[in-house]
Motif scaffolding. Structure first.
Motif, mmCIF file in Angstrom:
data_model
loop_
_atom_site.group_PDB
_atom_site.id
_atom_site.type_symbol
_atom_site.label_atom_id
_atom_site.label_comp_id
_atom_site.label_asym_id
_atom_site.label_seq_id
_atom_site.Cartn_x
_atom_site.Cartn_y
_atom_site.Cartn_z
ATOM 1 N N TYR A 54 0.831 -1.201 0.000
ATOM 2 C CA TYR A 54 0.000 0.000 0.000
ATOM 3 C C TYR A 54 0.872 1.260 0.000
ATOM 4 C CZ TYR A 54 1.055 -1.581 4.693
ATOM 5 O OH TYR A 54 1.697 -2.099 5.778
ATOM 6 N N GLY A 55 2.171 1.124 -0.320
ATOM 7 C CA GLY A 55 3.086 2.248 -0.321
ATOM 8 C C GLY A 55 3.108 3.006 -1.640
ATOM 9 N N ILE A 56 4.027 3.973 -1.713
ATOM 10 C CA ILE A 56 4.087 4.900 -2.848
ATOM 11 C C ILE A 56 4.353 4.173 -4.160
ATOM 12 C CG2 ILE A 56 5.334 6.851 -3.828
ATOM 13 C CD1 ILE A 56 3.635 7.621 -1.477
ATOM 14 N N ILE A 57 5.337 3.263 -4.171
ATOM 15 C CA ILE A 57 5.733 2.621 -5.427
ATOM 16 C C ILE A 57 4.587 1.789 -5.998
ATOM 17 C CG2 ILE A 57 7.271 0.895 -6.445
ATOM 18 C CD1 ILE A 57 9.471 1.868 -4.622
ATOM 19 N N GLN A 58 3.960 0.968 -5.160
ATOM 20 C CA GLN A 58 2.886 0.114 -5.667
ATOM 21 C C GLN A 58 1.670 0.936 -6.083
ATOM 22 O OE1 GLN A 58 3.283 -2.940 -6.414
ATOM 23 N NE2 GLN A 58 5.286 -3.181 -5.456
ATOM 24 N N ALA A 59 1.381 2.013 -5.361
ATOM 25 C CA ALA A 59 0.250 2.863 -5.746
ATOM 26 C C ALA A 59 0.501 3.500 -7.113
ATOM 27 C CB ALA A 59 0.027 3.941 -4.685
ATOM 28 N N ARG A 60 1.730 3.975 -7.320
ATOM 29 C CA ARG A 60 2.060 4.589 -8.603
ATOM 30 C C ARG A 60 2.034 3.554 -9.730
ATOM 31 N NH1 ARG A 60 2.688 9.935 -10.508
ATOM 32 N NH2 ARG A 60 4.053 9.891 -12.320
ATOM 33 N N ALA A 61 2.599 2.381 -9.460
ATOM 34 C CA ALA A 61 2.623 1.327 -10.478
ATOM 35 C C ALA A 61 1.215 0.856 -10.804
ATOM 36 C CB ALA A 61 3.472 0.154 -9.987
ATOM 37 N N ARG A 62 0.366 0.752 -9.792
ATOM 38 C CA ARG A 62 -1.023 0.328 -10.025
ATOM 39 C C ARG A 62 -1.758 1.342 -10.897
ATOM 40 N NH1 ARG A 62 -1.798 -1.129 -5.202
ATOM 41 N NH2 ARG A 62 -2.565 0.841 -4.398
ATOM 42 N N ALA A 63 -1.487 2.626 -10.666
ATOM 43 C CA ALA A 63 -2.120 3.661 -11.482
ATOM 44 C C ALA A 63 -1.668 3.563 -12.941
ATOM 45 C CB ALA A 63 -1.793 5.045 -10.912
ATOM 46 N N ARG A 64 -0.397 3.259 -13.167
ATOM 47 C CA ARG A 64 0.107 3.103 -14.536
ATOM 48 C C ARG A 64 -0.548 1.907 -15.217
ATOM 49 N NH1 ARG A 64 4.254 6.049 -16.222
ATOM 50 N NH2 ARG A 64 4.658 4.541 -17.867
ATOM 51 N N VAL A 65 -0.721 0.827 -14.478
ATOM 52 C CA VAL A 65 -1.357 -0.363 -15.044
ATOM 53 C C VAL A 65 -2.795 -0.060 -15.443
ATOM 54 C CG1 VAL A 65 -2.199 -2.666 -14.468
ATOM 55 C CG2 VAL A 65 0.140 -2.025 -13.889
#
Length: 634
Positions: free
Chosen positions: A356-367
């Motif tokens: 639930y951190g910054i990297i996964q949130a950003r990557a999820r948005a890109r996906v």
């Protein structure tokens, strides 16, 4: 030019010969600025060019007092008037990059420049340093053209003998000094960083290694951390050479290595092992691609009182934006340095590396922007699983389970896929979703978890999945052992810490388990619903009705079966019998096995016999059908 500007130039080191007009000094500095701005090092970075142009012009105009972090941010970087240099470290970070760019320029294309523009550490005011001592800082005289026939008969006058001898001695001394310096530097580097000198030479001849990520998980490049301040290290016992490195450099290197190591422990990240490696970017048209790549840069500031500040900046390499920056202040290195650094790194990982951190949130948005999880390969399947654990909808479970089965069938080495499948299979038991196969869910979960551990024995998530399976199979010792291993493999994963703590609570180690939950909640306030579930159970076992009710209020809606169980027990403890019975009815609707096989479900959720007897008695009072043998035992 004003007297103050002239004094500034003299103080800065730009001292031309007597009789040189003052405007020539400013022209020389501006010519030096123009050459740097046209260089490869700054031409590709508008931000660095703007900063250098601003600080040079302000100095030449006699406005040194205007060269501060705030004015640089507003006038050179375009920040608005509300900019706070204490909250946003952008100026300090960019100034460090500028210093490094200037060093590269004057070591290469600018080696023959007459004036060097330097930005000393600890200041933003530039200095103009003449590089040809004894010669004017302005334009070099232009030689008269020579006729070809004159050139053929040109006689070079012989240098006086005394001058030749003096020049020879100077040359010899300079050569010996250079040789000695090279020997000392080589020995020092070999002592401080064995193999580093050879790696540096080899790296200069090789292009950075580009890494591709076949699973599609976010890639992270940890760049070499910079440092400011610090004190020179004492002379080496081997070489006797001081000031080869500083204490600040060692602090930056130590923190950088710890952060790179910690990131590499998270299964949903692909971390490059060395600053020499670079992620192979596949950003797609206009940055629309399911692939993500990030760069983490840091600056360690050493203060006079012995404390440190760490400035971190996470950038999205596909669109060039800064997605996160943070300053960690007042870091103390007294006492056990390892403990202080581990605590710092744990806070950083909680912010950027967790699911639930910054990297996964950003990557999820890109996906999502690129068309959804089905476009993101195996990583997309993992995102589907985490999406289910936010919604607990049966349709989300079925979609994630099917995707992961296809992923592991296509790639039998996908360890994370097997671990996620194990957890999804457990949800057929703990959350009542429909079975996915004729084989019992616990058997499939065990097979998947063991396969994940075999494929990735150093994966903390695989060991966590194995712990959960052993727990629901009633294997207390094996569950605790798997949990301890998961913690040792990734002590920075707050999710693992909270899950292990929850299992220990139900297995009877109440005090230790609650301490782990409290530590996890302090590091990350917003945790998965399983954390609130275990907080309710801990308060219930302590007989604290108020704490149990408060934690139960944080649990999500009716689709999360363990939450309904916890709420029923909390309401029963508080004497709210009707509310408890309503929660029990919803629990049986969500997970029918609680109505058809209550003893089996109690044994799975509460492997500790003492805890199971207490839960069974309370649920029986609410109307849960239990076997006669169980009732008589209670």
């Amino acid at each position: 030019m004003s007297d103050s500007a002239s004094a500034d130039l003299t103080e800065a080191g730009l001292v031309p010969p007597e009789g040189t007009p003052e405007d020539v000094r400013a022209d020389s500095a501006r010519r030096a600025l123009a050459r740097v701005l046209e260089s490869e090092e700054l031409r590709s970075s508008p931000q660095l060019s703007n900063i250098l142009r601003f600080i040079v012009e302000a100095t030449l105009e006699g406005r040194r007092e205007a060269i501060k972090g705030y004015t640089i941010a507003v006038e050179a970087l375009g920040r608005d008037a509300s900019f706070d240099p204490q909250a946003d470290p952008i100026v300090r970070v960019e100034a460090t990059r500028l210093r490094r760019a200037l060093e590269r320029y004057y070591a290469g294309a600018g080696a023959a420049d007459e004036i060097e523009i330097a930005v000393p550490r600890g200041s933003y005011v530039p200095q103009f340093v003449p590089r040809r001592l004894g010669e004017p800082a302005g334009e070099a005289p232009v030689a008269e053209p020579t006729r070809p026939e004159a050139a053929a008969t040109l006689v070079v006058p012989e240098m006086p003998v005394r001058r030749r001898l003096r020049l020879g001695r100077v040359t010899m001394i300079a050569g010996l000094a250079l040789l000695l310096l090279m020997v000392v530097a080589t020995v020092t580097v070999e002592v401080v960083d064995p193999g580093g000198w050879r790696a540096l030479v080899a790296g200069a001849m090789l292009k950075p290694l580009e890494r591709s990520n076949r699973l599609g998980v976010p890639m992270v490049e940890v760049r070499t951390f910079d440092s400011t301040g610090g004190t020179p290290l004492p002379p080496s016992e081997v070489t006797g050479a001081a000031q080869a490195v500083t204490a600040g450099d060692f602090a930056a290197r130590a923190i950088e290595v710890r952060i790179r190591d910690a990131l590499a422990r998270f299964d949903l990240l692909d971390v490059l092992a060395s600053p020499d490696a670079r992620p192979a970017l596949h950003c797609g048209a206009e940055g629309v691609s399911p692939d993500s790549a990030f760069a983490l840069a840091g600056l360690v500031e050493n203060h006079d009182d012995g404390s440190l500040s760490l400035l971190l900046r996470l950038s999205d390499l596909c669109d060039g934006t800064i997605v996160w920056s943070h300053e960690f202040d007042d870091i103390r290195r007294g006492g056990d340095t390892g403990i202080a650094e581990a605590s710092l790194v744990r806070d950083i990982m909680a912010a950027i590396a967790e699911p639930y951190g910054i990297i996964q949130a950003r990557a999820r948005a890109r996906v999502i922007a690129a068309g959804g999880p089905t476009k993101a390969g195996p990583y997309g399947c993992a995102l589907m699983a985490y999406s289910y654990w936010r919604s607990y909808l049966p349709a989300d479970h079925e979609r994630a389970h099917h995707c992961l089965e296809q992923a592991v069938a296509a790639d039998g080495s996908f360890a994370l896929g097997y671990a996620l499948l194990a957890e999804l299979s457990l949800d057929e038991v703990r959350n009542g979703v429909s079975p996915q196969a004729a084989t019992p869910a616990l058997n499939r979960a065990l097979a998947a978890a063991e396969q994940a551990v075999d494929l990735a024995p150093t994966s903390a998530y695989a060991r966590r999945a194995l712990m959960d399976v052993r727990f629901f199979r009633g294997e207390r010792g094996a569950a605790i052992a798997a949990g301890e291993t998961a913690l040792s493999l990734n002590p920075y994963d707050i999710d693992v810490l909270a899950d292990v703590g929850g299992r220990l609570i139900v297995l009877g180690e109440l005090e230790r388990g609650e301490a782990m939950l409290a530590s996890a909640a302090q590091a990350v306030p917003g945790m998965p619903p399983s954390v609130d579930y275990h907080r309710v159970i801990a308060a219930y076992l302590r007989g604290d009705a108020r704490a149990a009710s408060a934690a139960a209020d944080q649990l999500m809606g009716d689709g999360y079966a363990p939450g309904l169980l916890a709420r029923a027990l909390a309401d029963q403890l508080a004497g709210e019998t009707e509310a408890a019975r309503a929660d029990l009815r919803k629990l049986i609707e969500t997970a029918p096995a609680w109505g058809s096989e209550p003893d089996m479900m109690i044994a799975r959720f509460f492997p500790n016999p003492d805890v199971a007897r207490r839960v069974r008695a309370d649920l029986a009072q609410l109307g849960l059908p239990v076997s006669k043998s169980s009732a008589s035992a209670n």
